[in-house]
Design a protein around this motif. Structure first.
Motif, PDB file in Angstrom:
ATOM      1  N   VAL A  43     -17.273   4.676 -28.363  1.00  0.00           N
ATOM      2  CA  VAL A  43     -17.540   3.239 -28.207  1.00  0.00           C
ATOM      3  C   VAL A  43     -16.672   2.487 -29.211  1.00  0.00           C
ATOM      4  N   LYS A  44     -15.832   1.593 -28.708  1.00  0.00           N
ATOM      5  CA  LYS A  44     -14.951   0.836 -29.589  1.00  0.00           C
ATOM      6  C   LYS A  44     -15.670  -0.423 -30.058  1.00  0.00           C
ATOM      7  N   VAL A  45     -15.673  -0.633 -31.373  1.00  0.00           N
ATOM      8  CA  VAL A  45     -16.309  -1.807 -31.969  1.00  0.00           C
ATOM      9  C   VAL A  45     -15.263  -2.511 -32.826  1.00  0.00           C
ATOM     10  N   HIS A  46     -15.003  -3.786 -32.533  1.00  0.00           N
ATOM     11  CA  HIS A  46     -13.999  -4.550 -33.260  1.00  0.00           C
ATOM     12  C   HIS A  46     -14.554  -5.928 -33.606  1.00  0.00           C
ATOM     13  N   ARG A  47     -14.041  -6.498 -34.697  1.00  0.00           N
ATOM     14  CA  ARG A  47     -14.267  -7.922 -34.937  1.00  0.00           C
ATOM     15  C   ARG A  47     -13.501  -8.675 -33.857  1.00  0.00           C
ATOM     16  N   ARG A  48     -13.942  -9.869 -33.502  1.00  0.00           N
ATOM     17  CA  ARG A  48     -13.321 -10.634 -32.414  1.00  0.00           C
ATOM     18  C   ARG A  48     -11.825 -10.835 -32.633  1.00  0.00           C
ATOM     19  N   GLU A  49     -11.418 -11.195 -33.869  1.00  0.00           N
ATOM     20  CA  GLU A  49      -9.996 -11.454 -34.101  1.00  0.00           C
ATOM     21  C   GLU A  49      -9.150 -10.196 -33.924  1.00  0.00           C
ATOM     22  N   VAL A  50      -9.696  -9.042 -34.262  1.00  0.00           N
ATOM     23  CA  VAL A  50      -8.990  -7.775 -34.056  1.00  0.00           C
ATOM     24  C   VAL A  50      -8.922  -7.456 -32.564  1.00  0.00           C
ATOM     25  N   ASP A  52      -8.983  -9.548 -30.067  1.00  0.00           N
ATOM     26  CA  ASP A  52      -8.021 -10.455 -29.444  1.00  0.00           C
ATOM     27  C   ASP A  52      -6.582 -10.024 -29.739  1.00  0.00           C
ATOM     28  N   ALA A  53      -6.304  -9.618 -30.970  1.00  0.00           N
ATOM     29  CA  ALA A  53      -4.957  -9.168 -31.341  1.00  0.00           C
ATOM     30  C   ALA A  53      -4.563  -7.917 -30.559  1.00  0.00           C
ATOM     31  N   ILE A  54      -5.494  -7.008 -30.394  1.00  0.00           N
ATOM     32  CA  ILE A  54      -5.222  -5.790 -29.623  1.00  0.00           C
ATOM     33  C   ILE A  54      -4.835  -6.157 -28.196  1.00  0.00           C
ATOM     34  N   HIS A  55      -5.575  -7.072 -27.609  1.00  0.00           N
ATOM     35  CA  HIS A  55      -5.312  -7.444 -26.226  1.00  0.00           C
ATOM     36  C   HIS A  55      -4.075  -8.331 -26.063  1.00  0.00           C
TER      37      HIS A  55
END
Length: 64
Positions: A43-50, A52-55
C-alpha cells in the motif's frame, strides 16, 4: 469528506476490501498533528505534495 475528531493515541481504521489501514494520532502540537499509518507494504502512502509530484513525473529519481 468524512471529518473525525480524535485525541492523541486514538485510531481510525480504514477497511479496503478486508485489508485494514490504521491511522493513529501520534502527537498534537498547536496547529500541527503527527500521524502514523499502519498498512501492508504494497500500500503506497504519500503526502499530497509528494503524490502530486510523482504523478507529474517530478519525483526524485524519476526518469525524465
Amino acid at each position: 469528506m468524512l471529518v473525525l475528531s480524535r485525541k492523541r493515541r486514538q485510531e481510525i481504521v480504514i477497511d479496503v476490501g478486508g485489508e485494514l489501514i490504521v491511522v493513529t494520532v501520534v502527537e498534537i502540537r498547536s496547529d500541527k498533528i503527527r500521524i502514523g499509518v499502519d498498512a501492508r507494504k504494497h500500500v503506497k502512502v504519500h503526502r499530497r505534495e509528494v503524490f502530486d509530484a510523482i504523478h507529474r513525473g517530478e519525483a526524485q529519481g524519476a526518469p525524465k
